[in-house]
Design an enzyme around this catalytic site. Structure first.
Site, PDB file in Angstrom:
ATOM      1  N   ASP A   1      28.907  39.167  27.596  1.00  0.00           N
ATOM      2  CA  ASP A   1      28.542  40.542  27.238  1.00  0.00           C
ATOM      3  C   ASP A   1      29.144  40.936  25.891  1.00  0.00           C
ATOM      4  O   ASP A   1      29.985  40.209  25.339  1.00  0.00           O
ATOM      5  CB  ASP A   1      29.002  41.527  28.329  1.00  0.00           C
ATOM      6  CG  ASP A   1      30.340  41.139  28.952  1.00  0.00           C
ATOM      7  OD1 ASP A   1      31.144  40.492  28.252  1.00  0.00           O
ATOM      8  OD2 ASP A   1      30.576  41.473  30.119  1.00  0.00           O
TER       9      ASP A   1
ATOM     10  N   ASN B   1      35.887  47.549  40.140  1.00  0.00           N
ATOM     11  CA  ASN B   1      34.773  48.179  40.876  1.00  0.00           C
ATOM     12  C   ASN B   1      33.739  47.150  41.315  1.00  0.00           C
ATOM     13  O   ASN B   1      32.646  47.505  41.734  1.00  0.00           O
ATOM     14  CB  ASN B   1      34.107  49.258  40.013  1.00  0.00           C
ATOM     15  CG  ASN B   1      33.427  48.680  38.781  1.00  0.00           C
ATOM     16  OD1 ASN B   1      33.533  47.479  38.517  1.00  0.00           O
ATOM     17  ND2 ASN B   1      32.732  49.508  38.029  1.00  0.00           N
TER      18      ASN B   1
ATOM     19  N   HIS C   1      32.295  44.870  39.353  1.00  0.00           N
ATOM     20  CA  HIS C   1      31.297  44.444  38.360  1.00  0.00           C
ATOM     21  C   HIS C   1      31.503  42.990  37.953  1.00  0.00           C
ATOM     22  O   HIS C   1      32.603  42.456  37.994  1.00  0.00           O
ATOM     23  CB  HIS C   1      31.234  45.394  37.151  1.00  0.00           C
ATOM     24  CG  HIS C   1      32.367  45.291  36.185  1.00  0.00           C
ATOM     25  ND1 HIS C   1      32.794  46.366  35.419  1.00  0.00           N
ATOM     26  CD2 HIS C   1      33.171  44.275  35.812  1.00  0.00           C
ATOM     27  CE1 HIS C   1      33.782  45.988  34.635  1.00  0.00           C
ATOM     28  NE2 HIS C   1      34.035  44.718  34.859  1.00  0.00           N
TER      29      HIS C   1
ATOM     30  N   GLU D   1      27.336  46.819  36.340  1.00  0.00           N
ATOM     31  CA  GLU D   1      28.062  47.801  37.140  1.00  0.00           C
ATOM     32  C   GLU D   1      27.397  47.950  38.507  1.00  0.00           C
ATOM     33  O   GLU D   1      26.246  47.536  38.694  1.00  0.00           O
ATOM     34  CB  GLU D   1      28.059  49.148  36.404  1.00  0.00           C
ATOM     35  CG  GLU D   1      28.688  49.109  35.017  1.00  0.00           C
ATOM     36  CD  GLU D   1      30.210  48.992  35.029  1.00  0.00           C
ATOM     37  OE1 GLU D   1      30.787  48.564  36.042  1.00  0.00           O
ATOM     38  OE2 GLU D   1      30.832  49.335  33.998  1.00  0.00           O
TER      39      GLU D   1
HETATM   40  C1  F6R Z   1      34.234  40.489  30.481  1.00  0.00           C
HETATM   41  C2  F6R Z   1      33.547  40.814  31.689  1.00  0.00           C
HETATM   42  C3  F6R Z   1      34.143  41.625  32.782  1.00  0.00           C
HETATM   43  C4  F6R Z   1      35.594  41.292  33.104  1.00  0.00           C
HETATM   44  C5  F6R Z   1      36.119  42.271  34.125  1.00  0.00           C
HETATM   45  C6  F6R Z   1      37.563  42.018  34.464  1.00  0.00           C
HETATM   46  O1  F6R Z   1      33.417  39.669  29.652  1.00  0.00           O
HETATM   47  O2  F6R Z   1      32.449  40.433  31.772  1.00  0.00           O
HETATM   48  O3  F6R Z   1      33.372  41.443  33.950  1.00  0.00           O
HETATM   49  O4  F6R Z   1      35.690  39.991  33.579  1.00  0.00           O
HETATM   50  O5  F6R Z   1      36.006  43.574  33.623  1.00  0.00           O
HETATM   51  O6  F6R Z   1      38.353  42.338  33.374  1.00  0.00           O
HETATM   52  P1  F6R Z   1      39.899  41.969  33.342  1.00  0.00           P
HETATM   53  O7  F6R Z   1      39.956  40.501  33.433  1.00  0.00           O
HETATM   54  O8  F6R Z   1      40.384  42.480  32.034  1.00  0.00           O
HETATM   55  O9  F6R Z   1      40.510  42.640  34.513  1.00  0.00           O
END
Ligand code: F6R
Length: 270
Positions: free
Chosen positions: A69, A141, A143, A148
């Site tokens: 992303d 959450n 995702h 989301e």
């Molecule tokens: C990042 C992504 C997100 C993260 C998720 C967890 O490219 O796609 O899904 O993997 O937000 O983030 P952290 O690892 O910072 O808790």
């Protein structure tokens, strides 16, 4: 789905790196494609992969990297744009040539430009023969990528609004919460599912609820991480704290201990 629970985040990083390396070896492709997550979760794993590169066990010079992303609307070269993060955290330490890193383009000035960029990213993934090993983290959450809760289970790369939960979780990377972009271009859940192997890492109590919902809740758009249950080759590597909500823990641990010793066949007595 294989669920491995290990004592510490360091153990998670080491074990996940082994799974990723094995996946790239199994792919047996001249130009293997590695799917890259950003955020805190995979940093230890990237450090382990960097060690493997230094020791000569892993060579990513002919690999291709595909980001999950990218934020929409950050100025070019912004240090928190996922292109810059991956150049810093992956390309340099792992020897992945920067021109072999692909990131969705979030720089479009209007919706048409962003939609075109998302579609171009889908074509790029197809032309590369798909992702061999996709590294994933999970949001608190639930995702996956920036899909989301409520994201279609078969979605493809597209523009999405970030939830306020995600924006406040990611505010730590920016000067203030208002600086976190409101939108992103993210691979869809259907895009993620096309990868041949998924490796999700999660550590810490803040992820326990999302992990339990993703692994043991219903397959549902309400928890995008639950698409892992639909994938034929998904490995989830957790530390103890992230695993506290799991009900089937005994079974995962028993499965992780491997196959029994081969049963010795006794000659028939009759
Ligand atoms: C990042 C992504 C997100 C993260 C998720 C967890 O490219 O796609 O899904 O993997 O937000 O983030 P952290 O690892 O910072 O808790």
């Amino acid at each position: 789905m294989e669920v491995l629970v290990l004592p510490t985040p360091e153990d998670v990083a080491r074990r996940a790196a082994e799974v990723v390396i094995a996946g790239l070896v199994d792919a047996a492709r001249a130009e293997p494609a590695l799917g890259l997550a950003t955020g805190s979760s995979p940093l230890g794993l990237y450090a382990e992969l960097a060690t493997a590169v230094t020791s000569g066990r892993l060579d990513l010079r002919s690999a291709r990297g595909f980001a999950l992303d990218e934020y929409v609307g950050l100025p070019e070269r912004h240090p928190q744009s996922y292109r810059e993060v991956l150049l810093r955290e992956v390309c340099r330490p792992l020897g992945l040539p920067p021109d072999r890193l692909h990131v969705p383009d979030g720089s479009g000035r209007d919706e048409a430009a962003l939609v075109a960029a998302a579609q171009a990213y889908e074509r790029l993934l197809l032309d590369a023969g798909g992702v061999d090993v996709q590294i994933l983290g999970i949001g608190a959450n639930g995702h996956l990528g920036f899909n989301e809760p409520g994201s279609a289970l078969s979605s493809r790369t597209r523009v999405k609004r970030l939830s306020e939960r995600t924006r406040s979780d990611n505010a730590r990377f920016f000067e203030g919460p208002d600086d976190v972009p409101t939108h992103c271009v993210t691979q869809g859940l259907g895009t993620v599912l096309d990868a041949r192997r998924l490796v999700l890492v999660a550590s810490g109590a803040a992820k326990a609820e999302a992990v339990a919902a993703a692994l043991e809740g219903p397959l549902s758009a309400s928890c995008p991480g639950s698409v892992l249950q639909w994938h034929a080759d998904a490995t989830v590597v957790l530390d103890e704290a992230a695993a506290t909500g799991l009900r089937n823990r005994d079974y995962y641990d028993a499965s992780a201990s491997g196959l029994p010793e081969p049963v010795t066949r006794r000659p028939k007595a009759w």
